[in-house]
Design a protein around this motif. Structure first.
Motif, PDB file in Angstrom:
ATOM      1  N   LYS A 254       0.822  -1.210   0.000  1.00 31.65           N
ATOM      2  CA  LYS A 254       0.000   0.000   0.000  1.00 31.65           C
ATOM      3  C   LYS A 254       0.855   1.258   0.000  1.00 31.65           C
ATOM      4  N   GLN A 255       2.063   1.182   0.576  1.00 33.46           N
ATOM      5  CA  GLN A 255       2.922   2.346   0.664  1.00 33.46           C
ATOM      6  C   GLN A 255       3.830   2.499  -0.558  1.00 33.46           C
ATOM      7  N   GLU A 256       4.016   1.440  -1.326  1.00 27.78           N
ATOM      8  CA  GLU A 256       4.910   1.506  -2.482  1.00 27.78           C
ATOM      9  C   GLU A 256       4.293   2.310  -3.613  1.00 27.78           C
ATOM     10  N   GLU A 257       5.159   2.983  -4.358  1.00 31.73           N
ATOM     11  CA  GLU A 257       4.687   3.733  -5.521  1.00 31.73           C
ATOM     12  C   GLU A 257       4.461   2.780  -6.692  1.00 31.73           C
ATOM     13  N   HIS A 258       3.441   3.085  -7.446  1.00 35.94           N
ATOM     14  CA  HIS A 258       3.089   2.309  -8.627  1.00 35.94           C
ATOM     15  C   HIS A 258       3.097   3.229  -9.846  1.00 35.94           C
ATOM     16  N   ILE A 259       3.135   2.606 -11.007  1.00 38.73           N
ATOM     17  CA  ILE A 259       2.988   3.324 -12.275  1.00 38.73           C
ATOM     18  C   ILE A 259       1.994   2.566 -13.136  1.00 38.73           C
ATOM     19  N   CYS A 260       1.494   3.247 -14.141  1.00 37.99           N
ATOM     20  CA  CYS A 260       0.582   2.647 -15.111  1.00 37.99           C
ATOM     21  C   CYS A 260       1.360   2.402 -16.396  1.00 37.99           C
ATOM     22  N   LEU A 261       1.146   1.244 -16.976  1.00 38.57           N
ATOM     23  CA  LEU A 261       1.801   0.897 -18.231  1.00 38.57           C
ATOM     24  C   LEU A 261       0.752   0.638 -19.299  1.00 38.57           C
ATOM     25  N   ILE A 262       1.179   0.818 -20.567  1.00 36.99           N
ATOM     26  CA  ILE A 262       0.327   0.484 -21.712  1.00 36.99           C
ATOM     27  C   ILE A 262       1.205  -0.208 -22.746  1.00 36.99           C
ATOM     28  N   ASN A 263       0.614  -1.173 -23.463  1.00 41.15           N
ATOM     29  CA  ASN A 263       1.364  -1.849 -24.526  1.00 41.15           C
ATOM     30  C   ASN A 263       0.816  -1.443 -25.895  1.00 41.15           C
ATOM     31  N   ASP A 264       1.397  -2.016 -26.940  1.00 40.50           N
ATOM     32  CA  ASP A 264       0.990  -1.664 -28.304  1.00 40.50           C
ATOM     33  C   ASP A 264      -0.457  -2.035 -28.616  1.00 40.50           C
ATOM     34  N   GLU A 265      -1.006  -2.961 -27.868  1.00 37.67           N
ATOM     35  CA  GLU A 265      -2.405  -3.361 -28.059  1.00 37.67           C
ATOM     36  C   GLU A 265      -3.348  -2.506 -27.218  1.00 37.67           C
ATOM     37  N   GLU A 266      -2.792  -1.450 -26.583  1.00 39.30           N
ATOM     38  CA  GLU A 266      -3.545  -0.518 -25.746  1.00 39.30           C
ATOM     39  C   GLU A 266      -4.201  -1.220 -24.554  1.00 39.30           C
ATOM     40  N   GLN A 267      -3.458  -2.183 -23.997  1.00 37.51           N
ATOM     41  CA  GLN A 267      -3.865  -2.843 -22.766  1.00 37.51           C
ATOM     42  C   GLN A 267      -3.042  -2.229 -21.632  1.00 37.51           C
ATOM     43  N   TYR A 268      -3.651  -2.065 -20.476  1.00 33.50           N
ATOM     44  CA  TYR A 268      -3.016  -1.392 -19.355  1.00 33.50           C
ATOM     45  C   TYR A 268      -2.575  -2.387 -18.294  1.00 33.50           C
ATOM     46  N   SER A 269      -1.593  -1.964 -17.498  1.00 34.10           N
ATOM     47  CA  SER A 269      -1.106  -2.774 -16.395  1.00 34.10           C
ATOM     48  C   SER A 269      -0.662  -1.869 -15.260  1.00 34.10           C
ATOM     49  N   LEU A 270      -0.852  -2.341 -14.054  1.00 34.84           N
ATOM     50  CA  LEU A 270      -0.349  -1.686 -12.858  1.00 34.84           C
ATOM     51  C   LEU A 270       1.020  -2.292 -12.562  1.00 34.84           C
ATOM     52  N   TRP A 271       1.997  -1.454 -12.242  1.00 35.44           N
ATOM     53  CA  TRP A 271       3.379  -1.923 -12.096  1.00 35.44           C
ATOM     54  C   TRP A 271       4.039  -1.209 -10.924  1.00 35.44           C
ATOM     55  N   PHE A 272       4.899  -1.906 -10.220  1.00 34.88           N
ATOM     56  CA  PHE A 272       5.673  -1.241  -9.168  1.00 34.88           C
ATOM     57  C   PHE A 272       6.636  -0.251  -9.823  1.00 34.88           C
ATOM     58  N   ALA A 273       6.719   0.950  -9.266  1.00 34.70           N
ATOM     59  CA  ALA A 273       7.546   2.004  -9.853  1.00 34.70           C
ATOM     60  C   ALA A 273       9.027   1.639  -9.852  1.00 34.70           C
ATOM     61  N   TRP A 274       9.464   0.825  -8.900  1.00 34.00           N
ATOM     62  CA  TRP A 274      10.882   0.481  -8.796  1.00 34.00           C
ATOM     63  C   TRP A 274      11.304  -0.621  -9.767  1.00 34.00           C
ATOM     64  N   LYS A 275      10.328  -1.316 -10.356  1.00 34.14           N
ATOM     65  CA  LYS A 275      10.660  -2.409 -11.275  1.00 34.14           C
ATOM     66  C   LYS A 275      10.945  -1.874 -12.674  1.00 34.14           C
ATOM     67  N   GLU A 276      11.830  -2.562 -13.385  1.00 40.19           N
ATOM     68  CA  GLU A 276      12.122  -2.194 -14.768  1.00 40.19           C
ATOM     69  C   GLU A 276      10.879  -2.418 -15.624  1.00 40.19           C
ATOM     70  N   ILE A 277      10.615  -1.476 -16.505  1.00 42.49           N
ATOM     71  CA  ILE A 277       9.461  -1.602 -17.399  1.00 42.49           C
ATOM     72  C   ILE A 277       9.789  -2.663 -18.446  1.00 42.49           C
ATOM     73  N   PRO A 278       8.921  -3.662 -18.615  1.00 45.24           N
ATOM     74  CA  PRO A 278       9.200  -4.734 -19.576  1.00 45.24           C
ATOM     75  C   PRO A 278       9.135  -4.252 -21.025  1.00 45.24           C
ATOM     76  N   LEU A 279       9.825  -4.968 -21.887  1.00 48.86           N
ATOM     77  CA  LEU A 279       9.797  -4.657 -23.314  1.00 48.86           C
ATOM     78  C   LEU A 279       8.356  -4.693 -23.819  1.00 48.86           C
ATOM     79  N   GLY A 280       8.042  -3.760 -24.697  1.00 52.52           N
ATOM     80  CA  GLY A 280       6.704  -3.711 -25.274  1.00 52.52           C
ATOM     81  C   GLY A 280       5.721  -2.881 -24.467  1.00 52.52           C
ATOM     82  N   TRP A 281       6.163  -2.336 -23.363  1.00 53.55           N
ATOM     83  CA  TRP A 281       5.311  -1.522 -22.509  1.00 53.55           C
ATOM     84  C   TRP A 281       5.939  -0.150 -22.327  1.00 53.55           C
ATOM     85  N   LYS A 282       5.106   0.869 -22.063  1.00 55.35           N
ATOM     86  CA  LYS A 282       5.619   2.200 -21.743  1.00 55.35           C
ATOM     87  C   LYS A 282       4.761   2.796 -20.634  1.00 55.35           C
ATOM     88  N   GLN A 283       5.356   3.718 -19.898  1.00 53.36           N
ATOM     89  CA  GLN A 283       4.661   4.350 -18.784  1.00 53.36           C
ATOM     90  C   GLN A 283       3.706   5.419 -19.288  1.00 53.36           C
TER      91      GLN A 283
END
Length: 83
Positions: free
Chosen positions: A4-33
């Motif tokens: 609950k205290q960790e920062e998160h980011i929102c990601l989107i891929n080329d298919e315009e699908q979204y994902s919730l991601w921990f801010a400290w983790k590397e963004i996977p290939l095919g996704w952008k913040q």
């Protein structure tokens, strides 16, 4: 630090699908913040607002092409019946 205290980011891929991601983790290939960086709740609220159609982009595009094709075929039938 709890999830609950960790920062998160929102990601989107080329298919315009979204994902919730921990801010400290590397963004996977095919996704952008996109959107906010913050609490899980803030990021999920953003995703809820912007991701209104769960279908992948390629499926939406194909379905739109199919509709256009059906309209074209219907128009040809109507033109043939009138003439």
């Amino acid at each position: 630090m709890t999830e609950k205290q960790e920062e998160h980011i929102c990601l989107i891929n080329d298919e315009e699908q979204y994902s919730l991601w921990f801010a400290w983790k590397e963004i996977p290939l095919g996704w952008k913040q996109v959107g906010p960086k913050g609490s899980k709740e803030i990021c999920l609220e953003y995703i809820k607002k912007v991701w209104t159609d769960m279908r992948p982009k390629s499926l939406r595009e194909q379905m739109a092409k199919d509709v256009d094709k059906q309209k074209e075929e219907a128009s040809k039938i109507i033109d043939h019946q009138v003439n």
